[in-house]
Every structure is written in structure tokens, then in C-alpha cells.
Design a protein around this motif. Structure first.
Motif, short mmCIF file in Angstrom:
data_model
loop_
_atom_site.label_atom_id
_atom_site.label_comp_id
_atom_site.label_asym_id
_atom_site.label_seq_id
_atom_site.Cartn_x
_atom_site.Cartn_y
_atom_site.Cartn_z
N GLY A 204 5.72 -15.42 -8.95
CA GLY A 204 6.68 -14.42 -8.51
C GLY A 204 6.50 -13.04 -9.10
O GLY A 204 7.35 -12.18 -8.92
N GLN A 205 5.39 -12.81 -9.79
CA GLN A 205 5.22 -11.57 -10.55
C GLN A 205 4.41 -10.53 -9.76
O GLN A 205 3.41 -10.85 -9.11
N PHE A 206 4.86 -9.27 -9.87
CA PHE A 206 4.16 -8.14 -9.27
C PHE A 206 4.06 -7.02 -10.29
O PHE A 206 4.72 -7.05 -11.34
N GLU A 207 3.24 -6.03 -9.97
CA GLU A 207 3.06 -4.88 -10.87
C GLU A 207 2.88 -3.62 -10.05
O GLU A 207 2.24 -3.63 -9.00
N VAL A 208 3.44 -2.51 -10.57
CA VAL A 208 3.21 -1.21 -9.98
C VAL A 208 2.88 -0.24 -11.10
O VAL A 208 3.41 -0.33 -12.20
N SER A 209 1.97 0.68 -10.81
CA SER A 209 1.66 1.75 -11.76
C SER A 209 1.72 3.07 -11.02
O SER A 209 1.36 3.16 -9.84
N VAL A 210 2.18 4.10 -11.72
CA VAL A 210 2.31 5.43 -11.13
C VAL A 210 1.50 6.41 -11.97
O VAL A 210 1.04 6.10 -13.06
N ALA A 211 1.35 7.63 -11.44
CA ALA A 211 0.51 8.63 -12.08
C ALA A 211 1.05 9.01 -13.46
O ALA A 211 2.26 9.04 -13.69
N ALA A 212 0.13 9.33 -14.37
CA ALA A 212 0.49 9.74 -15.72
C ALA A 212 1.15 11.12 -15.69
O ALA A 212 0.91 11.93 -14.80
N GLU A 213 1.99 11.35 -16.69
CA GLU A 213 2.67 12.64 -16.84
C GLU A 213 3.02 12.81 -18.31
O GLU A 213 2.56 12.05 -19.16
N GLY A 214 3.80 13.84 -18.64
CA GLY A 214 4.19 14.04 -20.02
C GLY A 214 4.97 12.86 -20.56
O GLY A 214 5.54 12.06 -19.81
N PRO A 215 5.04 12.69 -21.90
CA PRO A 215 5.67 11.50 -22.49
C PRO A 215 7.13 11.30 -22.09
O PRO A 215 7.52 10.19 -21.74
N VAL A 216 7.95 12.34 -22.18
CA VAL A 216 9.36 12.18 -21.81
C VAL A 216 9.48 11.89 -20.33
O VAL A 216 10.26 11.02 -19.90
N GLU A 217 8.70 12.60 -19.54
CA GLU A 217 8.72 12.39 -18.09
C GLU A 217 8.28 10.97 -17.74
O GLU A 217 8.83 10.35 -16.83
N ALA A 218 7.29 10.44 -18.45
CA ALA A 218 6.83 9.08 -18.19
C ALA A 218 7.91 8.06 -18.49
O ALA A 218 8.08 7.08 -17.77
N ALA A 219 8.67 8.29 -19.57
CA ALA A 219 9.78 7.39 -19.89
C ALA A 219 10.86 7.48 -18.83
O ALA A 219 11.42 6.45 -18.40
N ASP A 220 11.17 8.71 -18.39
CA ASP A 220 12.12 8.86 -17.29
C ASP A 220 11.66 8.09 -16.05
O ASP A 220 12.43 7.38 -15.41
N THR A 221 10.39 8.28 -15.72
CA THR A 221 9.86 7.69 -14.50
C THR A 221 9.89 6.17 -14.53
O THR A 221 10.21 5.52 -13.52
N THR A 222 9.59 5.58 -15.67
CA THR A 222 9.59 4.11 -15.70
C THR A 222 10.99 3.57 -15.46
O THR A 222 11.17 2.53 -14.81
N MET A 223 12.02 4.31 -15.92
CA MET A 223 13.38 3.87 -15.62
C MET A 223 13.69 4.02 -14.14
O MET A 223 14.31 3.15 -13.52
N LEU A 224 13.26 5.13 -13.54
CA LEU A 224 13.48 5.34 -12.11
C LEU A 224 12.76 4.28 -11.28
O LEU A 224 13.31 3.76 -10.30
N VAL A 225 11.55 3.94 -11.67
CA VAL A 225 10.79 2.90 -10.95
C VAL A 225 11.54 1.57 -11.01
O VAL A 225 11.69 0.88 -9.99
N ARG A 226 12.02 1.19 -12.19
CA ARG A 226 12.72 -0.09 -12.32
C ARG A 226 14.01 -0.10 -11.50
O ARG A 226 14.34 -1.10 -10.85
N HIS A 227 14.77 1.01 -11.56
CA HIS A 227 15.99 1.08 -10.74
C HIS A 227 15.66 0.89 -9.26
O HIS A 227 16.37 0.18 -8.53
N THR A 228 14.59 1.54 -8.83
CA THR A 228 14.23 1.51 -7.41
C THR A 228 13.82 0.12 -6.98
O THR A 228 14.24 -0.38 -5.92
N ILE A 229 12.99 -0.54 -7.77
CA ILE A 229 12.56 -1.90 -7.45
C ILE A 229 13.77 -2.83 -7.37
O ILE A 229 13.88 -3.66 -6.46
N ARG A 230 14.68 -2.69 -8.31
CA ARG A 230 15.87 -3.55 -8.31
C ARG A 230 16.71 -3.33 -7.05
O ARG A 230 17.22 -4.27 -6.43
N ALA A 231 16.84 -2.06 -6.66
CA ALA A 231 17.64 -1.74 -5.48
C ALA A 231 16.99 -2.26 -4.20
O ALA A 231 17.66 -2.82 -3.33
#
Length: 449
Positions: A204-231
Motif C-alpha cells: 500500500g505504499q507510495f512515494e512522491v518527491s518535489v523540486a528542491a528549494e530553500g530549507p524553510v520553503e522545503a519544510a513548508d512544502t512537505t507539509m503542503l504535500v502531505r495535506h494534499t495527499i490526505r485530502a
């Protein structure tokens, strides 16, 4: 710079919010969700109607400070700086990251920084911590590009893995092609650059990776990605778990952190005189990370369940070593097919981590390596499990806590309030699950992340 909006004066934030309201209203947005991540790695939120966005941007939204010491089960512990039910903080949204949510029509999202009632930064704000370390590196004329892989298990309504097809198999991709297409579309609609989306190893496992960015932005993005997948999953009648382990004895969900060090337009992981093209600054940076890695696990592998994942021969990076494309080493060096792609991957971290704490602490360790000129140790070119001298990373949360308590570097970098709050949460969660079986731990946290 993206991620700096909350450092603007109140009047400037209010003006930015007024402009955003007009566009959001035209896009059919009714409300905005503000998110932050606590020290247990759980995302907490407050939301406001669109008409209140200007006020929220100017003055913030109330949030109780006791979540600095909340645990994975929503109980609370205490730290020297905690005030229990007394007091209040203000969540101030970063409108530079304001994003309409493609899988939640009518809603937008923004990460938030936490401030005190008088408008001063809250010393326990993890996002602020990550920003401060990023700025310290930038003062040396360097920058970091980062990205965090997102792995998840998708389950059916009964809680069982929604596909049992082979690892990386086309079977599970075909079975869920409509679902994965919607994930891809939603992430893209939110302005994210998706690099890969594929089935992973566990059921049941999947993975997604997105483009690299600044450290704070990357942390923001990983939260946005998880929210989106859950929705997206909810719209398909599916459940999602980012927990370190979903099924006992199986490969777990990693949250691998990718990092590259740059000087202006030059990637210091490529074309240098060191091993595999590393420049001296990159060698010293990664040496600093390796030196501090046992203590860093208390931030990047923060759950009791994390250590049911962090075992040899499961691609989790259970050994403190580095190697070129070595997937059993904690630090995997990746040269890539082009100069800009060279990076290092920390494989020992998982999605129970607060990404801001994780990124900030790793950068602090790398910065310490730069400042001391720390040499990178010899490479491990083979499976470390087969080497007598290989050093296991902490194999339990109490072992990681012990390393964290001995780290003067992390105490100084995080500041006493944040350092002690993290320590209190880790100790309390270790005690919460003391004496429990592996199966009990997995069941308790499976749907918390």
C-alpha cells in the motif's frame, strides 16, 4: 524571500492580506487554514473566514502555548518554560506561501509563525528556528537547497493496505491510477514541481518527491504535500498513514531529507577536488552532520515507532556512515546526472519529524562542521551491516534522547526554551510507550501521522 513574510511590519502584512483577499474571493475561497507543527510532529491548525484574513495577518490568531509540550496521543507534559493552560500566542500566517488547496475546494492554506501577545517572536517557534539557521549559513556566502521525500501507506476503509501488488509494481499503479493522477494534478495545481510519483516497497505504499528549494520553503512544502495527499485520499474513500511503521516487520515510511550546499550558482557537491567531486565546504558540512547524527535522531526520528523502522537491511540508514549511492548508509551521496543534481540524502529520518526542527538542526550541525573545518571520515562503500567496525545509530528513542542531552551544539542552536520542550516531549513519549509491545506502539501511532 519566500518564508520571510511574517517579519514584515503589521501594516505591510495587512496590505498584503487585503490584496490576497480580492484574488482569493475571485477564486471561490471561503476560508484560510493556518498550520504549524508541534514538537511531537503533529500538524495543528486554526482557520478563519476569508473576511478575517486581514485581521489575522495583522494581529495573528490565538493559539495556546501548551502545544509546545503536547504528545502524540494529545496528552501533555511539562518543560521549564511551559505554562500549562495559562497564556496565549499568536499565529501569524506567511502569506508568501498562501496556497488555494486544489483538493479542498473553497479553502486556502498558509504556514504560520508563532509570536507572543506583544508581537515578539516566540522562542519555541520551530519555523523561526529553521529560518535563523538558514540565515546564519547565508551570512557565510552559502545557501542550501533541500527537499523531503514523502512516503505514505494508502489504506481502505477497514484500515488494511489498499493494494498488495509487488513492490514498485505496475499492478498497484494500475489499481490506483485515477487516485495517483489526482494527486499529481492537485500538487501541480498548487504550484509544486513534482519530480517522481511511484509505488514503493511496503504494501500500500507510495512515494512522491518535489523540486528542491530553500530549507524553510522545503519544510513548508512537505507539509503542503502531505495535506494534499490526505485530502485527495479522502475524496477517494481512502485513508493515509505517514507513520514510521504501518505493518509490523515491514519497511516503514521514511522522510528522507535531501540537501545540497551552494555558493552562488555553484553546487559544492560537484566538480570539486574531494571524493566524488565534493568541494571542501561540502565535505566539512556533511562531516558536521555525521558527527551530530546520533543526537539529530531525536529530531529526525522522534517517535518510539521510528526505531521499529530504523533497522538494518530495510533501506533506513541505520548506520552512522556515508557512501556513494549506499542505501544502507545514513548519509547517501548522490552525484546525479548533472551538476545541479548532486546532493546528499539523510535516510534515517521519517515523517514523524517536525520538518522545521529537522531541517534547522541538520543545518546547525553542518554549519558547525564548516566553522571547525571538520574532516569527512572515510567512505563506507559496501553494506555497513557486514562490517565489524560499522557504528549503529541509536536503536531506540531513549538512546537518541541520551545523545540529544549530551549535545551542547543542539542546546545552543535551538535555544533553551525549544531545546527543553523537545526534550520533555521525547522523554514523555518514551515513558508513554515503555513496556508496550511493538504491535501496541504501531497501532497507537498508525493514524496519528
Amino acid at each position: 524571500m519566500v518564508g520571510m513574510a511574517t517579519t514584515h511590519p503589521r501594516a505591510e502584512r495587512a496590505a498584503q492580506a487585503r490584496a490576497a483577499e480580492t484574488q482569493l474571493a475571485a477564486d471561490g475561497i471561503d476560508g484560510v487554514v493556518f498550520g504549524w507543527v508541534d514538537n511531537a510532529g503533529l500538524t495543528r491548525v486554526k482557520s478563519v473566514p476569508l473576511a478575517q484574513l486581514e485581521h489575522a495577518a495583522e494581529y495573528g490568531v490565538g493559539a495556546v502555548p501548551c502545544f509546545d509540550v503536547s504528545l502524540v496521543d494529545d496528552s501533555f507534559t511539562a518543560a521549564p518554560s511551559s505554562t500549562g493552560p495559562v497564556g496565549d500566542l499568536r499565529l501569524v500566517p506567511d502569506l508568501d506561501r498562501l496556497t488555494p488547496l486544489a483538493a479542498q475546494p473553497g479553502w486556502a492554506w498558509a504556514p504560520a509563525d508563532r509570536y507572543t501577545q506583544d508581537g515578539t517572536p516566540h522562542p519555541g517557534c520551530q519555523r523561526r528556528f529553521a529560518r535563523q539557521v538558514t540565515e546564519a549559513i547565508e551570512r557565510r556566502g552559502l545557501s542550501v537547497q533541500a527537499g523531503i521525500e514523502v512516503e505514505w501507506v494508502v489504506a481502505d476503509a477497514t484500515g488494511a493496505p489498499a493494494t498488495l501488488g509487488p513492490a514498485y509494481g505496475m499492478t498497484r499503479f494500475v489499481e490506483h491510477s485515477d487516485y495517483l493522477r489526482e494527486v499529481l494534478r492537485a500538487l501541480t495545481a498548487q504550484g509544486l514541481t513534482v519530480l517522481q510519483l511511484h509505488p514503493e516497497y511496503a504494501a500500500g505504499q507510495f512515494e512522491v518527491s518535489v523540486a528542491a528549494e530553500g530549507p524553510v520553503e522545503a519544510a513548508d512544502t512537505t507539509m503542503l504535500v502531505r495535506h494534499t495527499i490526505r485530502a485527495v485520499s479522502a475524496r477517494h474513500g481512502l485513508r493515509v498513514s505517514y507513520a514510521p511503521v504501518f505493518t509490523e516487520g515491514s519497511v516503514g515510511n521514511g522522510g528522507h531529507l535531501h540537501l545540497s550546499l551552494w555558493r552562488q550558482e555553484q553546487n559544492l557537491g560537484h566538480g570539486g577536488p574531494g571524493r566524488h567531486g565534493l568541494h571542501p565546504d561540502a565535505e566539512q558540512f556533511f562531516a558536521g552532520v555525521l558527527a551530530e547524527l546520533p543526537a539529530l535522531l531525536a529530531l529526525g526520528a522522534p517517535s518510539v515507532a521510528s526505531y521499529l523502522r530504523l533497522v538494518p537491511s530495510r533501506f533506513a540508514g541505520a548506520y552512522r556512515c556515508w557512501g556513494l549511492e549506499n542505501r544502507e548508509a545514513a548519509l547517501r551521496l548522490i552525484t546525479g546526472s548533472a551538476a545541479g543534481q548532486a546532493n546528499a540524502e539523510l535516510k534515517c529520518f521519517d515523517a514523524a519529524a517536525n520538518p522545521y526542527l529537522e531541517v534547522g538542526a541538520v543545518l546547525a550541525a553542518g554549519l558547525a562542521g564548516l566553522e571547525s573545518g571538520l574532516p569527512l571520515p572515510p567512505e563506507t562503500p559496501s553494506d555497513p551491516a557486514a562490517l565489524v567496525a560499522a557504528e549503529r545509530l541509536p536503536a531506540s528513542l531513549p538512546e537518541a534522547i541520551d545523545a540529544y542531552e549530551k549535545s551542547a551544539l543542539l542546546r545552543q542552536a535551538l535555544g533553551s526554551d525549544l531545546y527543553e520542550a523537545v526534550l520533555a516531549v521525547r522523554r514523555a513519549e518514551a515513558e508513554l510507550f515503555a513496556g508496550h509491545t511493538d504491535a501496541d506502539v504501531i497501532k497507537a501511532v498508525r493514524w496519528r501521522y
